[in-house]
Design a protein around this motif. Sequence first.
Motif, PDB file in Angstrom:
ATOM      1  N   ASP A 166      -2.077 -10.189   3.123  1.00  0.00           N
ATOM      2  CA  ASP A 166      -3.337 -10.872   2.831  1.00  0.00           C
ATOM      3  C   ASP A 166      -3.729 -10.760   1.359  1.00  0.00           C
ATOM      4  O   ASP A 166      -4.563 -11.514   0.880  1.00  0.00           O
ATOM      5  N   LYS A 167      -3.104  -9.848   0.616  1.00  0.00           N
ATOM      6  CA  LYS A 167      -3.395  -9.702  -0.813  1.00  0.00           C
ATOM      7  C   LYS A 167      -2.508 -10.575  -1.692  1.00  0.00           C
ATOM      8  O   LYS A 167      -2.716 -10.657  -2.892  1.00  0.00           O
ATOM      9  N   LYS A 202       0.852  -1.182   0.000  1.00  0.00           N
ATOM     10  CA  LYS A 202       0.000   0.000   0.000  1.00  0.00           C
ATOM     11  C   LYS A 202       0.889   1.234   0.000  1.00  0.00           C
ATOM     12  O   LYS A 202       1.811   1.352   0.797  1.00  0.00           O
ATOM     13  N   GLU A 217       0.968  -5.668   2.548  1.00  0.00           N
ATOM     14  CA  GLU A 217      -0.387  -6.210   2.635  1.00  0.00           C
ATOM     15  C   GLU A 217      -0.330  -7.713   2.315  1.00  0.00           C
ATOM     16  O   GLU A 217      -0.700  -8.139   1.229  1.00  0.00           O
TER      17      GLU A 217
END
Length: 108
Positions: free
Chosen positions: A72-73, A2, A70
């Motif tokens: 989880d992505k 991000k 991130e």
Amino acid sequence: MKWNLRLTAANRGIWKASQLQRMLAEHGLKISAGKMSSLWSGEPASIKLDDLNVICTVLNCGVEELLIPEPDKVRKPDDQQAAPAAAAASNAPMVTPRQRDGRSLPPE
């Protein structure tokens, strides 16, 4: 990852992209209005490490404030999808490279 430039700048009292653009120019990093808009409002496709260094210097921050992982992505390999792909790859014919300059390969 991000891209967190806008919040990092706001935490330092910088509220406008043009203000940051001027500060970066004072440190030798001249950024076009279009690129500055991309950096300010979105997720840049790429950024030079030298540019990132100047941004961190101007904002007096670390890279970890600008780039937030991130996990989880991140796509994890799925066992059901990986198995057919591996099987297809093992059955694929052997590829032999060829020269593309018009000359033939020497005899074997």
